[in-house]
Write an enzyme that holds these catalytic residues in place. Structure first.
Site, short mmCIF file in Angstrom:
data_model
loop_
_atom_site.label_atom_id
_atom_site.label_comp_id
_atom_site.label_asym_id
_atom_site.label_seq_id
_atom_site.Cartn_x
_atom_site.Cartn_y
_atom_site.Cartn_z
N LEU A 104 38.80 52.16 40.58
CA LEU A 104 38.01 51.44 39.60
C LEU A 104 38.45 49.98 39.57
O LEU A 104 39.59 49.67 39.20
CB LEU A 104 38.19 52.07 38.22
N LYS B 182 35.34 39.35 30.90
CA LYS B 182 35.08 40.79 31.05
C LYS B 182 36.26 41.44 31.77
O LYS B 182 36.14 41.95 32.88
CB LYS B 182 33.78 41.01 31.82
N LEU C 207 39.50 44.15 31.18
CA LEU C 207 39.98 45.22 30.32
C LEU C 207 41.41 45.60 30.69
O LEU C 207 41.80 45.51 31.86
CB LEU C 207 39.07 46.45 30.44
N ASP D 66 48.70 40.76 35.22
CA ASP D 66 49.03 39.49 35.88
C ASP D 66 48.25 38.32 35.32
O ASP D 66 48.32 37.21 35.84
CB ASP D 66 48.76 39.59 37.39
N GLY E 6 44.23 50.44 38.38
CA GLY E 6 45.32 49.59 38.84
C GLY E 6 46.24 49.19 37.69
O GLY E 6 45.80 48.57 36.72
N LEU F 47 33.08 50.09 36.22
CA LEU F 47 32.41 50.67 35.07
C LEU F 47 31.14 49.89 34.76
O LEU F 47 31.11 48.66 34.93
CB LEU F 47 33.34 50.65 33.85
N ASN G 149 45.18 37.63 35.48
CA ASN G 149 44.16 37.19 36.44
C ASN G 149 44.72 36.23 37.49
O ASN G 149 44.01 35.38 38.04
CB ASN G 149 42.99 36.52 35.71
#
Length: 356
Positions: A203, A261, A263, A227, A223, A249, A229
């Site tokens: 995912l 976006k 999560l 970090d 995962g 998702l 991003n």
């Protein structure tokens, strides 16, 4: 002569009597001295509470000694209160049972639990890419996943893979109870060594594939990377290198958010649990997503756009310019200070929650 002999014969008895008297006096004196020594010892012990071992004693030390003395004096009283409290709880439970309220909420939930065949693996192979602060955030997210799975109506088969390095050490130091976790497979092996590759679905939000349904024969990999991003597309690249299926998702189909976006690990895990219970993606998303995300239903947003379609062409709500200029127009009324504060607030929230 007889009298003299008699006198001479009486001398030993007098000597014996004198010896006996002297012994009695010695015993009496020893007894008095022993009593005095015991009294002195008791007095010294009592003085320890009053004046301490050293002179002079400060007021703070005196208060401390008095608190300790009160604590010892009230020991039996506290013990009696605990007994009374336990007895009261026992009587309350008996009363509830007699009234027919026999099952607790926890037992009712346990009775309604139906385990799912779906497998969910947390990939913790990114340990070397995280600093200790982010490892601790990941640890907290894993704890949340485990807790939510334990109380879910449809718990999944949970795997914690690549459990080693900083993460394992942090869990050993701060959460030694993890070794007693139930319903979870914790291993130092990579998830591809534990589960067949043909069953794996990674995912990742970078995948072009949309996950519309959960397949009971598949194992979904999340995962375990916090970090902020810094390593964009890393999980997607790993899925391609391993040659396994990947998907994201369907968040964009049901939800529109003001913030990024992105999560957390536990958010993705909880959304899966919520979908298994509700069988509805939209309900699952809004059950889990925090308010700080500013999540709005895509359907509601569409109806709002349609309602504003009749606005003037030179406004932000014009149908011709809305798609291209909706974001600039929305920010047009805000001063640079307001915009900076808003961006800083979003960044701080995301850092505190350790979003990946």
């Amino acid at each position: 002569m007889g009298s003299q002999a008699h006198g001479e014969g009486a001398e030993p008895s007098e000597i014996l009597m004198e010896d006996a008297d002297s012994k009695d006096k010695n015993v009496e004196q020893n007894g008095i001295s022993d009593c005095k020594s015991r009294d002195e010892k008791n007095q010294s012990k009592e003085n320890e509470w009053n004046i301490g071992r050293k002179e002079p004693i400060s007021k703070r030390q005196m208060k401390k000694l008095m608190r300790e003395k009160r604590w010892q004096d009230q020991k039996e009283q506290r013990k009696q209160k605990r007994k009374e409290k336990k007895l009261k709880k026992r009587l309350e439970r008996q009363t509830r049972n007699e009234d027919g309220i026999e099952e607790s909420a926890r037992k009712r939930l346990k009775r309604d639990v139906t385990p799912s065949n779906i497998r969910v693996a947390l990939d913790c192979s990114f340990d070397s890419l995280m600093v200790l602060k982010d490892v601790k955030k990941l640890h907290n997210q894993i704890q949340r996943c485990y807790a939510e799975n334990r109380k879910a109506t449809h718990p999944v088969k949970m795997y914690l893979t690549s459990h080693s390095g900083q993460l394992k050490k942090n869990m050993d130091d701060n959460d030694k109870g993890w070794v007693n976790w139930k319903g979870i497979n914790v291993t130092s092996k990579h998830f591809s060594e534990v589960i067949k590759k043909e069953d794996l679905v990674y995912l990742t939000s970078d995948s072009p594939n949309m996950l519309n349904e959960l397949d009971a024969s598949k194992a979904y990999v999340i995962g375990g990377l916090v970090d902020h991003n810094h390593h964009k597309g890393l999980t997607y690249d790993n899925a391609l290198k391993l040659g396994i299926a990947h998907a994201q998702l369907p968040l964009g189909n049901y939800v529109k958010m003001n913030s990024r976006k992105v999560l957390t690990v536990n958010h993705v895990f909880e959304i899966i649990l919520a979908y298994l219970e509700k069988q509805d993606w939209e309900k699952a998303f809004f059950t889990v997503l925090p308010q700080r995300k500013g999540a709005v239903s895509a359907g509601e947003l569409g109806s709002t756009k349609q309602y504003n379609a009749g606005a003037d062409s030179d406004t932000c709500n014009s149908t011709e310019t809305e798609a291209a200029a909706s974001e600039p127009c929305a920010r047009e009324d805000k001063t640079p200070i307001d915009l900076n504060c808003e961006e800083r607030s979003i960044g701080i929230n995301e850092e505190l929650h350790g979003e990946v």
